[in-house]
Design a protein around this motif. Structure first.
Motif, PDB file in Angstrom:
ATOM      1  N   LYS A   1      -1.335   1.189  -6.491  1.00 57.29           N
ATOM      2  CA  LYS A   1      -1.213   0.294  -5.341  1.00 57.29           C
ATOM      3  C   LYS A   1      -2.573  -0.086  -4.759  1.00 57.29           C
ATOM      4  O   LYS A   1      -2.776  -1.218  -4.326  1.00 57.29           O
ATOM      5  N   TYR A   2      -3.496   0.873  -4.753  1.00 55.71           N
ATOM      6  CA  TYR A   2      -4.847   0.523  -4.305  1.00 55.71           C
ATOM      7  C   TYR A   2      -5.455  -0.536  -5.223  1.00 55.71           C
ATOM      8  O   TYR A   2      -6.121  -1.479  -4.764  1.00 55.71           O
ATOM      9  N   LEU A   3      -5.231  -0.396  -6.511  1.00 60.11           N
ATOM     10  CA  LEU A   3      -5.736  -1.376  -7.472  1.00 60.11           C
ATOM     11  C   LEU A   3      -5.118  -2.746  -7.240  1.00 60.11           C
ATOM     12  O   LEU A   3      -5.812  -3.772  -7.289  1.00 60.11           O
ATOM     13  N   GLN A   4      -3.814  -2.772  -6.996  1.00 62.86           N
ATOM     14  CA  GLN A   4      -3.144  -4.046  -6.736  1.00 62.86           C
ATOM     15  C   GLN A   4      -3.742  -4.730  -5.511  1.00 62.86           C
ATOM     16  O   GLN A   4      -3.995  -5.932  -5.518  1.00 62.86           O
ATOM     17  N   PHE A   5      -3.944  -3.942  -4.463  1.00 66.28           N
ATOM     18  CA  PHE A   5      -4.497  -4.527  -3.246  1.00 66.28           C
ATOM     19  C   PHE A   5      -5.920  -5.028  -3.500  1.00 66.28           C
ATOM     20  O   PHE A   5      -6.263  -6.162  -3.138  1.00 66.28           O
ATOM     21  N   PHE A   6      -6.756  -4.206  -4.112  1.00 66.74           N
ATOM     22  CA  PHE A   6      -8.154  -4.571  -4.323  1.00 66.74           C
ATOM     23  C   PHE A   6      -8.276  -5.814  -5.202  1.00 66.74           C
ATOM     24  O   PHE A   6      -9.123  -6.678  -4.958  1.00 66.74           O
ATOM     25  N   GLU A   7      -7.435  -5.907  -6.215  1.00 67.21           N
ATOM     26  CA  GLU A   7      -7.536  -7.004  -7.179  1.00 67.21           C
ATOM     27  C   GLU A   7      -6.883  -8.297  -6.698  1.00 67.21           C
ATOM     28  O   GLU A   7      -7.328  -9.386  -7.072  1.00 67.21           O
ATOM     29  N   HIS A   8      -5.835  -8.200  -5.880  1.00 63.31           N
ATOM     30  CA  HIS A   8      -5.030  -9.392  -5.604  1.00 63.31           C
ATOM     31  C   HIS A   8      -4.831  -9.736  -4.129  1.00 63.31           C
ATOM     32  O   HIS A   8      -4.263 -10.796  -3.834  1.00 63.31           O
ATOM     33  N   ALA A   9      -5.279  -8.893  -3.210  1.00 61.67           N
ATOM     34  CA  ALA A   9      -5.014  -9.155  -1.791  1.00 61.67           C
ATOM     35  C   ALA A   9      -5.592 -10.498  -1.337  1.00 61.67           C
ATOM     36  O   ALA A   9      -4.962 -11.233  -0.565  1.00 61.67           O
ATOM     37  N   LEU A  10      -6.788 -10.835  -1.813  1.00 64.86           N
ATOM     38  CA  LEU A  10      -7.434 -12.066  -1.359  1.00 64.86           C
ATOM     39  C   LEU A  10      -6.748 -13.316  -1.890  1.00 64.86           C
ATOM     40  O   LEU A  10      -6.891 -14.394  -1.311  1.00 64.86           O
ATOM     41  N   GLU A  11      -5.998 -13.170  -2.980  1.00 64.75           N
ATOM     42  CA  GLU A  11      -5.237 -14.302  -3.496  1.00 64.75           C
ATOM     43  C   GLU A  11      -4.154 -14.691  -2.499  1.00 64.75           C
ATOM     44  O   GLU A  11      -3.812 -15.863  -2.350  1.00 64.75           O
TER      45      GLU A  11
END
Length: 234
Positions: free
Chosen positions: A30-40
């Motif tokens: 979940k941390y990876l998902q947030f870091f990679e895609h939150a700004l999208e």
């Protein structure tokens, strides 16, 4: 009814909940998902991405080696991407990760090498590491970035005044937000004055002192007067 969290916000909540449940693999996912895609989803989550997300991820890595390894990989990848593309946000990621894995000194050394080998590239991101350069007393390097000293001052003041407008419009930001904004403004001005003084630009340091002290009066900023080696407080 309270507004439900966005998908990105839910990823961060899920990560934190997984940590509490002692499910580190799911938390890392979940941390990876947030870091990679939150700004999208929402570019406004940039600060959260480089603070709360990385802080939680780094804490997870202290007891879960795969999380630490992944964070170190992202650190190196961010630097490689910056060197290849010159995109400032990649260098910002690199600095933020270094800070959270306690490698800020290594990041400073890296910037100093870039300053020597790729000066234009270093100049494009020097503002991201300016505070660290001053604190480390890298005066020769600081001197390279002081031609725009007035712009640095104006930006620091604009950011502070903008923060105060936000605080007035949204009182729920709280006193801590105001205190942090005030401290950042003071630090930026003192660092700028120090850099000017230590690079033989006393008159320019005096000018910044005068401008900052006038701003304190004009905008009723809750700070004592700034002082310079060649100027007495007003």
């Amino acid at each position: 009814m309270p507004t439900p969290p966005s998908q990105a916000e839910q990823w961060l909540r899920d990560a934190q909940a997984a940590v509490a449940r002692q499910e580190p693999a799911f938390a890392l996912e979940k941390y990876l998902q947030f870091f990679e895609h939150a700004l999208e989803e929402n570019p406004a989550l940039s600060a959260v991405r480089l603070s709360f997300c990385l802080s939680g991820w780094a804490d997870l890595g202290k007891n879960y080696p795969p999380a630490q390894l992944k964070l170190e990989q992202y650190c190196e990848q961010s630097l490689q991407k910056f060197m290849a593309t010159g995109i400032a946000s990649d260098f910002h990621d690199y600095l933020a990760i270094c800070r959270h894995i306690e490698k800020s000194d290594a990041a400073l050394d890296t910037f100093c090498r870039i300053h020597e080998s790729h000066p234009a590239l270093a100049a494009s991101v020097h503002d991201l590491i300016w505070e660290q350069l001053v604190q480390a007393e890298k005066w020769l390097i600081c001197a390279s970035y002081l031609d725009d000293y007035q712009k640095k001052y104006e930006l620091a003041l604009d950011v502070y005044l903008g923060s105060m407008r936000i605080a007035q419009k949204h009182p729920d930001t709280g006193d801590e937000f105001i205190t942090i904004s005030l401290q950042r403004f003071a630090d930026h001005i003192r660092h700028l004055i120090s850099a000017l003084e230590h690079t033989g630009r006393q008159q320019q340091a005096d000018n910044i002192c005068g401008s900052a002290n006038q701003a304190i009066i004009t905008h009723q900023i809750a700070l004592d007067s700034f002082t310079c080696a060649g100027r007495k407080p007003q």
